[in-house]
Design a protein around this motif. Structure first.
Motif, PDB file in Angstrom:
ATOM      1  N   MET A 159      21.957   0.451 149.393  1.00  0.00           N
ATOM      2  CA  MET A 159      23.132   0.976 148.709  1.00  0.00           C
ATOM      3  C   MET A 159      22.751   1.767 147.468  1.00  0.00           C
ATOM      4  SD  MET A 159      25.975  -2.072 149.034  1.00  0.00           S
ATOM      5  CE  MET A 159      26.723  -2.486 150.618  1.00  0.00           C
ATOM      6  N   GLU A 160      21.739   1.298 146.745  1.00  0.00           N
ATOM      7  CA  GLU A 160      21.298   2.007 145.543  1.00  0.00           C
ATOM      8  C   GLU A 160      20.753   3.385 145.897  1.00  0.00           C
ATOM      9  OE1 GLU A 160      20.706   2.739 141.557  1.00  0.00           O
ATOM     10  OE2 GLU A 160      21.767   1.056 142.505  1.00  0.00           O
ATOM     11  N   PHE A 161      19.961   3.450 146.961  1.00  0.00           N
ATOM     12  CA  PHE A 161      19.432   4.725 147.420  1.00  0.00           C
ATOM     13  C   PHE A 161      20.581   5.652 147.811  1.00  0.00           C
ATOM     14  CE2 PHE A 161      17.577   7.892 150.085  1.00  0.00           C
ATOM     15  CZ  PHE A 161      16.239   7.982 149.749  1.00  0.00           C
ATOM     16  N   ALA A 162      21.533   5.118 148.566  1.00  0.00           N
ATOM     17  CA  ALA A 162      22.663   5.924 149.025  1.00  0.00           C
ATOM     18  C   ALA A 162      23.523   6.385 147.848  1.00  0.00           C
ATOM     19  CB  ALA A 162      23.507   5.124 150.012  1.00  0.00           C
ATOM     20  N   TYR A 163      23.765   5.491 146.905  1.00  0.00           N
ATOM     21  CA  TYR A 163      24.605   5.819 145.754  1.00  0.00           C
ATOM     22  C   TYR A 163      24.013   6.979 144.954  1.00  0.00           C
ATOM     23  CZ  TYR A 163      26.812   5.390 141.154  1.00  0.00           C
ATOM     24  OH  TYR A 163      27.471   5.662 139.969  1.00  0.00           O
ATOM     25  N   VAL A 164      22.717   6.899 144.642  1.00  0.00           N
ATOM     26  CA  VAL A 164      22.058   7.955 143.861  1.00  0.00           C
ATOM     27  C   VAL A 164      22.103   9.285 144.614  1.00  0.00           C
ATOM     28  CG1 VAL A 164      19.832   8.758 142.977  1.00  0.00           C
ATOM     29  CG2 VAL A 164      20.571   6.400 142.556  1.00  0.00           C
ATOM     30  N   THR A 165      21.844   9.232 145.917  1.00  0.00           N
ATOM     31  CA  THR A 165      21.867  10.464 146.724  1.00  0.00           C
ATOM     32  C   THR A 165      23.262  11.067 146.766  1.00  0.00           C
ATOM     33  OG1 THR A 165      20.067   9.593 148.108  1.00  0.00           O
ATOM     34  CG2 THR A 165      21.324  11.461 148.975  1.00  0.00           C
ATOM     35  N   LEU A 166      24.261  10.233 146.952  1.00  0.00           N
ATOM     36  CA  LEU A 166      25.644  10.713 147.002  1.00  0.00           C
ATOM     37  C   LEU A 166      26.065  11.336 145.676  1.00  0.00           C
ATOM     38  CD1 LEU A 166      27.184   7.745 148.993  1.00  0.00           C
ATOM     39  CD2 LEU A 166      27.281  10.146 149.713  1.00  0.00           C
ATOM     40  N   ILE A 167      25.606  10.777 144.566  1.00  0.00           N
ATOM     41  CA  ILE A 167      25.902  11.340 143.248  1.00  0.00           C
ATOM     42  C   ILE A 167      25.358  12.765 143.153  1.00  0.00           C
ATOM     43  CG2 ILE A 167      25.320  11.214 140.802  1.00  0.00           C
ATOM     44  CD1 ILE A 167      27.543   9.336 141.538  1.00  0.00           C
ATOM     45  N   HIS A 168      24.141  12.955 143.642  1.00  0.00           N
ATOM     46  CA  HIS A 168      23.522  14.283 143.566  1.00  0.00           C
ATOM     47  C   HIS A 168      24.178  15.258 144.548  1.00  0.00           C
ATOM     48  CE1 HIS A 168      20.273  13.690 140.693  1.00  0.00           C
ATOM     49  NE2 HIS A 168      20.127  12.476 141.186  1.00  0.00           N
ATOM     50  N   ILE A 169      24.605  14.773 145.707  1.00  0.00           N
ATOM     51  CA  ILE A 169      25.331  15.627 146.631  1.00  0.00           C
ATOM     52  C   ILE A 169      26.634  16.100 146.003  1.00  0.00           C
ATOM     53  CG2 ILE A 169      26.615  15.673 148.820  1.00  0.00           C
ATOM     54  CD1 ILE A 169      24.478  13.845 149.990  1.00  0.00           C
ATOM     55  N   THR A 170      27.328  15.189 145.350  1.00  0.00           N
ATOM     56  CA  THR A 170      28.593  15.517 144.690  1.00  0.00           C
ATOM     57  C   THR A 170      28.384  16.527 143.574  1.00  0.00           C
ATOM     58  OG1 THR A 170      29.444  13.293 145.177  1.00  0.00           O
ATOM     59  CG2 THR A 170      30.611  14.578 143.514  1.00  0.00           C
TER      60      THR A 170
END
Length: 285
Positions: free
Chosen positions: A269-280
């Protein structure tokens, strides 16, 4: 769910039994663990997004399987890491022959992929000329031989797309309600985004893991094993794709991935959260 694979990598070249699929995943895990045990500070040195983008562009122009691009990137990274002190390689870079080195890496990778046509010298010469470069077949051959010698002819370099697709295959067998084909399309895009934003994303992960805005050199050195963990990357990419596709099934997908790999749900989840933040952030620019 049908046993017919939906992907194009070598791990999905035909109908695979669950036993064979499990063996493939086990072998990938062993390869990943061995790689992490021998990881060094030189690993991950290929962080120039412009160079990564050039590899992706080459593969798109030459209509190659996306897996070829990742294979070529890691061939480039491996030769730079293993030959950091090689005067010949440094001289090649100083003489602005990096483009030729990139193309040769793509050529080698195309020969390793069962689902792409091989980029022969005639095609490579035409592509070089179209890009404004002048090169002979002899120079192409010399460039390819230099890379092979630098790698000591060991071309068994990790391919992150293989990890993603194998994990998706296993996920689809374990949970038939997961729309694996749709997730695969998203995963290809997410993985490419991560490679183009690799330095920024992993720096954010490092800050999150250490709780420090300026991690120490020791912390950075210890974090190299995270940047080189292809199993973590694989589950992270799938988790991001699942979140984007349908947030209601995200937690179920993360739970299944934890069961498959043993990687904690918190890490995924931490990996996904950080990636999603950068995508946004990227989409809002």
């Amino acid at each position: 769910m049908s046993s017919r694979p939906v992907f194009s990598s070598s791990c999905s070249s035909g109908e695979l039994s669950l036993d064979i699929l499990s063996d493939i995943l086990s072998n990938l895990n062993n390869t990943n663990q061995l790689h992490l045990e021998t990881v060094s500070d030189l690993c991950g040195c290929l962080t120039d997004s412009r160079l990564v983008e050039r590899v992706f562009h080459l593969c798109e122009e030459l209509r190659l399987n996306p897996a070829v691009g990742y294979q070529a990137i890691h061939i480039l990274q491996s030769q730079r890491g293993q030959a950091a002190s090689s005067e010949e390689l440094i001289l090649q870079t100083l003489q602005q022959k990096l483009f030729l080195s990139v193309l040769s890496s793509v050529q080698i990778a195309s020969k390793l992929d069962l689902h792409s046509h091989v980029v022969n010298n005639e095609t490579a010469i035409r592509f070089l000329q179209a890009a404004g470069y002048s090169s002979t077949k002899e120079q192409l051959l010399d460039s390819e031989i230099l890379i092979l010698k630098t790698l000591q002819f060991n071309l068994n370099v990790p391919n992150p797309l293989t990890y993603v697709e194998t994990l998706l295959e296993v996920l689809g067998r374990n949970e038939a309600r997961v729309p694996v084909a749709q997730l695969h399309q998203l995963c290809v895009c997410v993985l490419q985004f991560i490679y183009l934003q690799r330095e920024t994303i992993y720096h954010s992960l490092l800050i999150s893991a250490t709780g420090r805005s300026s991690p120490s050199p020791e912390q950075r050195a210890q974090f190299v094993s995270v940047t080189e963990d292809f199993m973590l990357l694989g589950v992270g990419v799938i988790a991001v794709a699942a979140f984007i596709h349908h947030i209601s099934m995200w937690e179920k997908v993360v739970e299944e991935l934890t069961g498959i790999t043993g990687i904690s749900g918190q890490s995924i989840m931490e990996f996904a959260y950080v990636t999603l933040i950068h995508i946004t952030k990227t989409r809002s620019v």
